[in-house]
Design an enzyme around this catalytic site. Sequence first.
Site, PDB file in Angstrom:
ATOM      1  N   ASP A 137       1.119  -1.267   0.112  1.00 25.50           N
ATOM      2  CA  ASP A 137       0.186  -0.010   0.010  1.00 25.50           C
ATOM      3  C   ASP A 137       0.752   1.316  -0.281  1.00 25.50           C
ATOM      4  O   ASP A 137       2.096   0.973   0.397  1.00 25.50           O
ATOM      5  CB  ASP A 137      -0.725   0.061   1.370  1.00 25.50           C
ATOM      6  CG  ASP A 137      -1.947   0.646   0.861  1.00 25.50           C
ATOM      7  OD1 ASP A 137      -2.283   1.862   0.522  1.00 25.50           O
ATOM      8  OD2 ASP A 137      -3.232   0.154   0.830  1.00 25.50           O
ATOM      9  N   LYS A 185     -13.151  -2.155 -14.953  1.00 24.59           N
ATOM     10  CA  LYS A 185     -13.194  -3.483 -13.946  1.00 24.59           C
ATOM     11  C   LYS A 185     -13.957  -4.524 -15.089  1.00 24.59           C
ATOM     12  O   LYS A 185     -14.314  -5.698 -14.757  1.00 24.59           O
ATOM     13  CB  LYS A 185     -14.403  -3.196 -12.643  1.00 24.59           C
ATOM     14  CG  LYS A 185     -14.018  -2.758 -11.959  1.00 24.59           C
ATOM     15  CD  LYS A 185     -12.587  -2.494 -10.913  1.00 24.59           C
ATOM     16  CE  LYS A 185     -12.623  -2.152  -9.839  1.00 24.59           C
ATOM     17  NZ  LYS A 185     -11.326  -2.612  -8.315  1.00 24.59           N
ATOM     18  N   TYR A 195     -13.763   3.694 -15.401  1.00 22.68           N
ATOM     19  CA  TYR A 195     -13.969   2.537 -13.798  1.00 22.68           C
ATOM     20  C   TYR A 195     -14.612   0.903 -13.899  1.00 22.68           C
ATOM     21  O   TYR A 195     -13.946   0.360 -14.236  1.00 22.68           O
ATOM     22  CB  TYR A 195     -14.876   3.325 -12.791  1.00 22.68           C
ATOM     23  CG  TYR A 195     -15.004   2.600 -11.467  1.00 22.68           C
ATOM     24  CD1 TYR A 195     -13.782   2.287 -10.714  1.00 22.68           C
ATOM     25  CD2 TYR A 195     -15.970   1.669 -10.968  1.00 22.68           C
ATOM     26  CE1 TYR A 195     -14.133   1.320  -9.638  1.00 22.68           C
ATOM     27  CE2 TYR A 195     -16.359   1.074 -10.063  1.00 22.68           C
ATOM     28  CZ  TYR A 195     -15.239   0.556  -8.779  1.00 22.68           C
ATOM     29  OH  TYR A 195     -14.844  -0.188  -8.609  1.00 22.68           O
TER      30      TYR A 195
END
Length: 263
Positions: A36, A172, A168
């Site tokens: 991260d 996806k 987006y």
Amino acid sequence: MHIANRTFIISGGASGLGLATVADLHSRGGYIAILDTNTDNGEKAVAELGAERVRFYECDITSTESIQAALDGIAAWIKETNAHIGALIPAAGVGFPGKLIDRKNQPIPLANLDFVLNINLRGVLDLIRLTLPLMTVSPPTAPDGERGVIVMVSSSAAFDGQPGQAAYAASKGAIRSLTLVLARDLAQYGIRAMSIAPSFFESSMTAAMSDKVRQSLMRVFEFPKRPGYGKDFAGMVRTCVENEMLNGECVRLDGATRMPSKM
């Protein structure tokens, strides 16, 4: 695939659905490598869960060099623990809503599209390709010779994307399409591939939604009449890890919710 004494690499693991998955797999004896950019959250997770079976690697998923540095650290850790990779969960993701053409007849800035695609798609592919050399040399497990599983994160937007979700939904949808191809490519190594398509889940991304948007989405919930929680997502990841017959499929995790075309 048994969870105990296996290493699980989770990008975006310092918050949200990724962090819920970290906690779930750790509670079942897994070794967790969190990737991260949020150092504070990552170090907090290590402090709370214990450094014995959790490591944090600061990693920018859009940078090949950053990913490789993290994986080099993980490889060294695996040599110490002898806990070979059980799963890779690329859970880092972003949303940056915007229609391709605005009310002033101006096209969306390409940088906005690149921001989403570079994290949600390019970064996922890069992380997978660089992790595979570590997975393919893991000793196969009985009785089927399995070496591990890749559990990707798609979205309900891959099926019924809403206005303003071009980048987006494209990213996806690509993850959804990638799932079967990846399963077929990696079958010879005993590595499975799955993806999960959550709908409206409580996360840092959905927390930024306006009250109007949240209320509009909540009206289309079927059952249960609530957003998904981290534990719901983590439980599905665990199922994908443990059930060897789950391969090459994108599982909708949405309580029968279908996203509306208008708010």
